[in-house]
Design an enzyme around this catalytic site. Sequence first.
Site, PDB file in Angstrom:
ATOM      1  N   CYS A 123     -53.177  79.712  91.674  1.00 38.39           N
ATOM      2  CA  CYS A 123     -53.613  80.513  90.341  1.00 38.39           C
ATOM      3  C   CYS A 123     -54.183  82.112  90.907  1.00 38.39           C
ATOM      4  O   CYS A 123     -53.824  83.053  89.974  1.00 38.39           O
ATOM      5  CB  CYS A 123     -54.572  79.902  89.474  1.00 38.39           C
ATOM      6  SG  CYS A 123     -54.122  78.558  88.336  1.00 38.39           S
ATOM      7  N   CYS A 205     -47.994  77.995  82.939  1.00 38.67           N
ATOM      8  CA  CYS A 205     -46.925  77.743  83.572  1.00 38.67           C
ATOM      9  C   CYS A 205     -46.234  76.454  83.342  1.00 38.67           C
ATOM     10  O   CYS A 205     -46.958  75.438  83.091  1.00 38.67           O
ATOM     11  CB  CYS A 205     -47.278  77.956  85.052  1.00 38.67           C
ATOM     12  SG  CYS A 205     -47.963  79.449  85.785  1.00 38.67           S
ATOM     13  N   CYS A 233     -58.106  79.266  84.762  1.00 41.25           N
ATOM     14  CA  CYS A 233     -57.378  79.629  86.109  1.00 41.25           C
ATOM     15  C   CYS A 233     -58.012  81.055  86.733  1.00 41.25           C
ATOM     16  O   CYS A 233     -57.386  81.471  87.572  1.00 41.25           O
ATOM     17  CB  CYS A 233     -55.989  79.638  85.651  1.00 41.25           C
ATOM     18  SG  CYS A 233     -55.550  81.201  84.692  1.00 41.25           S
TER      19      CYS A 233
HETATM   20 FE1  SF4 Z   1     -49.678  77.941  89.854  1.00 38.50          FE
HETATM   21 FE2  SF4 Z   1     -50.014  76.291  88.088  1.00 38.50          FE
HETATM   22 FE3  SF4 Z   1     -51.709  78.103  88.216  1.00 38.50          FE
HETATM   23 FE4  SF4 Z   1     -49.503  78.966  87.288  1.00 38.50          FE
HETATM   24  S1  SF4 Z   1     -50.897  77.609  86.226  1.00 38.50           S
HETATM   25  S2  SF4 Z   1     -50.251  79.910  88.771  1.00 38.50           S
HETATM   26  S3  SF4 Z   1     -48.125  77.135  88.773  1.00 38.50           S
HETATM   27  S4  SF4 Z   1     -51.521  76.225  89.569  1.00 38.50           S
END
Ligand code: SF4
Length: 253
Positions: A123, A205, A233
């Site tokens: 993230c 995502c 995140c």
């Molecule tokens: Fe990576 Fe998942 Fe975060 Fe997207 S949501 S940046 S794929 S860890």
Amino acid sequence: MNLPVPHAQLAALAERVAHLAPAQALALLAAEYPGQVAMSTSFGLEDQLLTYWVAEGGLPIRVFTLDTGRLFEATYKTWSATLDHYGIAIEAYHPQPTAVEALLAAKGPHSFYASIENRKECCYIRKVEPLARALAGTAVWVTGIRAEQSPNRADMALVEWDPAHGLIKYNPLLHYSETEVWAQVRAHTIPYNVLHDRGFPSIGCEPCTRAVAPGADPRSGRWWWEANTNRECGLHSSTPATETEPATHPHAR
Ligand code: SF4
């Protein structure tokens, strides 16, 4: 970034926008901070309503998105539909290629399932660092946060200081319900992500988002494999995030 918190400025601004409709408040901010107001969009329902207000009002507010490289195809289609519908410019910020290459070489494409630290590392590379570049030179960041999305967000204010980026954050939909947002989206025929009709109240995502049951915590489909985390995140962290020290504050998105 450790800029002093401009308490008086925040209080005055909060007072001025509190009694305005979001579209009017956005116009006021655009006039007060010319060239320094930016709106982030992930093409989710709330962001689509914000984009409508910006586009319909012809407001000089930058609209940008973070293209993590791992988004749903439905999200890219919503992006295209938004461009077609409003004809506005939407800036795209991507992760640093060298950082992604190093991550993939070291840990492969699904490292985020292995640990919270790995997830926050991904993230950071794909969202947090690009966000910092997107917000450079910005005085006011407009977001689609709503209080009822999570206990963390319920603590946020309509106008608040973002110490991580050293700017004012305006959350015009903070006190809107999901029903109220849907009513606006339908009333104005705003294009939206079809995943919202398939059990995805919150869309991030593709590998990290799944559908939730009706009535479930709207963010429970995000990083669902993690137990007892705040489903955030790092985009809305109250402290600067680093790659080795990912954001862990409860306000982290
Ligand atoms: Fe990576 Fe998942 Fe975060 Fe997207 S949501 S940046 S794929 S860890």
